[in-house]
Design a protein around this motif. Structure first.
Motif, short mmCIF file in Angstrom:
data_model
loop_
_atom_site.label_atom_id
_atom_site.label_comp_id
_atom_site.label_asym_id
_atom_site.label_seq_id
_atom_site.Cartn_x
_atom_site.Cartn_y
_atom_site.Cartn_z
N MET A 83 0.82 -1.21 0.00
CA MET A 83 0.00 0.00 0.00
C MET A 83 0.86 1.26 0.00
SD MET A 83 -3.01 -1.19 2.64
CE MET A 83 -3.78 0.43 2.67
N SER A 84 1.97 1.23 0.70
CA SER A 84 2.87 2.39 0.73
C SER A 84 3.40 2.70 -0.66
CB SER A 84 4.03 2.14 1.70
OG SER A 84 3.56 2.03 3.02
N LYS A 85 3.68 1.65 -1.42
CA LYS A 85 4.14 1.85 -2.80
C LYS A 85 3.03 2.43 -3.66
CE LYS A 85 7.58 -1.82 -2.52
NZ LYS A 85 7.96 -3.21 -2.91
N ASN A 86 1.80 1.95 -3.44
CA ASN A 86 0.66 2.50 -4.17
C ASN A 86 0.42 3.97 -3.82
OD1 ASN A 86 0.28 -0.01 -5.27
ND2 ASN A 86 -1.49 -0.54 -4.02
N PHE A 87 0.73 4.32 -2.57
CA PHE A 87 0.52 5.70 -2.13
C PHE A 87 1.41 6.66 -2.91
CE2 PHE A 87 1.78 9.24 0.70
CZ PHE A 87 0.56 9.89 0.77
N GLU A 88 2.55 6.21 -3.38
CA GLU A 88 3.43 7.09 -4.15
C GLU A 88 2.73 7.63 -5.39
OE1 GLU A 88 6.37 8.25 -3.12
OE2 GLU A 88 5.85 7.17 -1.28
N GLU A 89 1.87 6.81 -6.00
CA GLU A 89 1.12 7.28 -7.17
C GLU A 89 0.11 8.35 -6.75
OE1 GLU A 89 -1.58 5.56 -10.91
OE2 GLU A 89 -0.93 4.21 -9.30
N VAL A 90 -0.53 8.14 -5.60
CA VAL A 90 -1.47 9.14 -5.09
C VAL A 90 -0.74 10.44 -4.79
CG1 VAL A 90 -3.04 9.71 -3.18
CG2 VAL A 90 -3.01 7.39 -4.13
N LYS A 91 0.39 10.34 -4.11
CA LYS A 91 1.17 11.52 -3.75
C LYS A 91 1.61 12.29 -4.99
CE LYS A 91 5.33 12.88 -1.20
NZ LYS A 91 6.51 12.39 -0.44
N ALA A 92 2.08 11.58 -6.01
CA ALA A 92 2.52 12.23 -7.24
C ALA A 92 1.35 12.93 -7.93
CB ALA A 92 3.15 11.20 -8.18
N TYR A 93 0.17 12.31 -7.89
CA TYR A 93 -1.00 12.90 -8.52
C TYR A 93 -1.39 14.20 -7.82
CZ TYR A 93 -5.60 13.30 -10.67
OH TYR A 93 -6.70 13.75 -11.37
N TYR A 94 -1.33 14.21 -6.50
CA TYR A 94 -1.62 15.43 -5.75
C TYR A 94 -0.61 16.53 -6.07
CZ TYR A 94 -5.43 14.18 -2.56
OH TYR A 94 -6.66 13.87 -2.02
N GLU A 95 0.65 16.17 -6.06
CA GLU A 95 1.69 17.18 -6.26
C GLU A 95 1.69 17.72 -7.69
OE1 GLU A 95 5.17 15.07 -5.05
OE2 GLU A 95 4.86 15.47 -2.92
N ASN A 96 1.49 16.83 -8.67
CA ASN A 96 1.51 17.26 -10.06
C ASN A 96 0.33 18.15 -10.42
OD1 ASN A 96 3.84 15.80 -10.45
ND2 ASN A 96 2.80 13.99 -11.29
N ASN A 97 -0.78 17.96 -9.71
CA ASN A 97 -1.99 18.73 -10.03
C ASN A 97 -2.36 19.75 -8.97
OD1 ASN A 97 -3.21 17.33 -12.58
ND2 ASN A 97 -2.63 15.64 -11.22
N HIS A 98 -1.47 19.92 -7.97
CA HIS A 98 -1.68 20.90 -6.91
C HIS A 98 -3.05 20.72 -6.23
CE1 HIS A 98 1.88 22.84 -8.54
NE2 HIS A 98 1.29 22.87 -9.72
N LEU A 99 -3.39 19.48 -5.91
CA LEU A 99 -4.72 19.18 -5.39
C LEU A 99 -4.93 19.65 -3.96
CD1 LEU A 99 -5.56 15.66 -6.85
CD2 LEU A 99 -6.03 17.94 -7.76
N GLU A 100 -3.88 19.99 -3.24
CA GLU A 100 -4.08 20.52 -1.89
C GLU A 100 -4.76 21.89 -1.95
OE1 GLU A 100 -4.02 19.18 0.80
OE2 GLU A 100 -2.58 17.54 0.80
N ASN A 101 -4.75 22.51 -3.12
CA ASN A 101 -5.38 23.83 -3.27
C ASN A 101 -6.65 23.76 -4.10
OD1 ASN A 101 -3.19 25.10 -1.90
ND2 ASN A 101 -1.98 24.98 -3.77
N ILE A 102 -7.22 22.59 -4.26
CA ILE A 102 -8.39 22.42 -5.12
C ILE A 102 -9.59 23.19 -4.57
CG2 ILE A 102 -9.23 20.32 -3.97
CD1 ILE A 102 -10.05 19.29 -6.73
#
Length: 357
Positions: free
Chosen positions: A338-357
């Protein structure tokens, strides 16, 4: 257990629901279809054949929460103030138990019990406010934060929160916004100004982008869907094993004592009943005999359950360390995946600036 897909919301569902105020449902029955969000009036006060009222709010029957004579309100004999107070208590129960993404704004009309279910982003006119007791606003659900999902993916503790449900709610809300603004463009009350047209189109584009972000995140998380539940199962199992191993000696003694008393009760009652039948006596009625037999059967079931529990604790006492180690290793394996899968989630957030959605 499967993760269900997202049900989309389209403009075809946005019909006026003003007739809903006369619909009555049986106890504990929810409306299966989504309520429309085209701005409509709803009367939540439903009287029964005797005049006693219950409340039906946005597809949810609140009657089970207000059972008992102390909650009786009579539409024919009680005051408007008492009826309005009863509705206010029902609304409070609704927001606490069913939908925290809606706001019920009380209007100055103290005893008015009509609800106006507002369109997303709808400007409420003075006329609407004057004719209703509450304005119900559909608030934008929160988008999951990266920190929340990190906890979901990497914590060794159980985390039963359903982010798939959150994303479905988020997408459905954005689709309502899109549908409402498209309707405002296609069927305006008055002729739209260019500025209004631009505002609607900008809002549609922004909401569609949010839908895409949420849908893509849902699809990424879907790859881990079964593991979320499996991790929680293993985490709970590990905690249970550790606890039972620590208390095994004491529990075995307790179970052994209670089983001894239970088996003694079975033996005593069975012997009494056997002697009665063998003697040909008639001082026990049929109901008394059946009662004793039911008691014996119940004690036998209890004895069987106690034996199962005793066997379980014996197994844990003898093999606890090995069982704990195996469960911990399996939990570690799942967490690593799951931790490895989380890296894809983290990259998606960072690449799309989703913390500021």
């Amino acid at each position: 257990m499967r993760i269900s897909a997202i049900n989309t919301y389209s403009a075809i569902n946005r019909q006026n629901n003003s007739n809903n105020k006369n619909i009555q449902k049986s106890n504990n029955q929810n409306i299966s279809s989504k309520p429309s969000f085209s701005g409509y009036t709803e009367n939540p006060i439903i009287p029964n054949e005797y005049g006693y009222i219950s409340c039906y709010i946005l597809g949810q029957d609140l009657k089970p929460y207000f059972m008992g004579i102390e909650n009786r309100v009579d539409i024919n004999n009680d005051s408007e103030e008492k009826i309005a107070d009863y509705l206010a208590r029902n609304i409070k129960t609704y927001t606490e138990n069913f939908d925290k993404n809606r706001t019920f704004e009380k209007t100055p009309n103290k005893n008015n019990t009509k609800l106006y279910i507002a369109d997303p982003n709808e400007a409420i006119s003075d006329e609407i406010r004057a004719n209703h007791g509450y304005i119900v606003y559909d608030n934008e659900p929160a988008f999951p934060t990266l920190e929340q999902l990190k906890e979901k993916y990497t914590s060794s503790k159980p985390d039963p929160h359903d982010f798939f449900h959150d994303l479905r709610d988020y997408i459905t809300y954005q689709q309502r916004v899109i549908s409402a603004d498209e309707d405002s463009i296609e069927n305006p009350v008055d002729r739209n100004t260019p500025e209004q047209e631009n505002k609607y189109r900008e809002r549609i584009d922004k909401s569609q982008q949010k839908v895409d972000y949420a849908q893509n995140l849902f699809n990424i998380m879907y790859k881990t869907g079964e593991d979320f539940m499996y991790k929680d199962f293993l985490a709970n199992k590990l905690a249970t094993l550790k606890y039972k191993y620590n208390v095994a000696d004491r529990r075995l003694k307790d179970i052994e004592f209670h089983k001894y008393l239970t088996d003694e009760g079975i033996e005593h009652n069975q012997a009494f009943l056997d002697n009665y039948y063998e003697s040909g006596a008639d001082y026990l009625s049929y109901n008394q005999r059946m009662g004793m037999q039911c008691s014996i059967n119940s004690l036998k079931r209890s004895s069987e359950e106690l034996q199962k529990e005793y066997d379980e604790y014996t197994e844990i006492k003898n093999n606890g360390p090995k069982m704990i180690e195996e469960t911990q290793n399996e939990l570690n394996r799942v967490l690593d995946k799951m931790s490895k899968n989380f890296e894809e989630v983290k990259a998606y957030y960072e690449n799309n600036h989703l913390e500021n959605i």
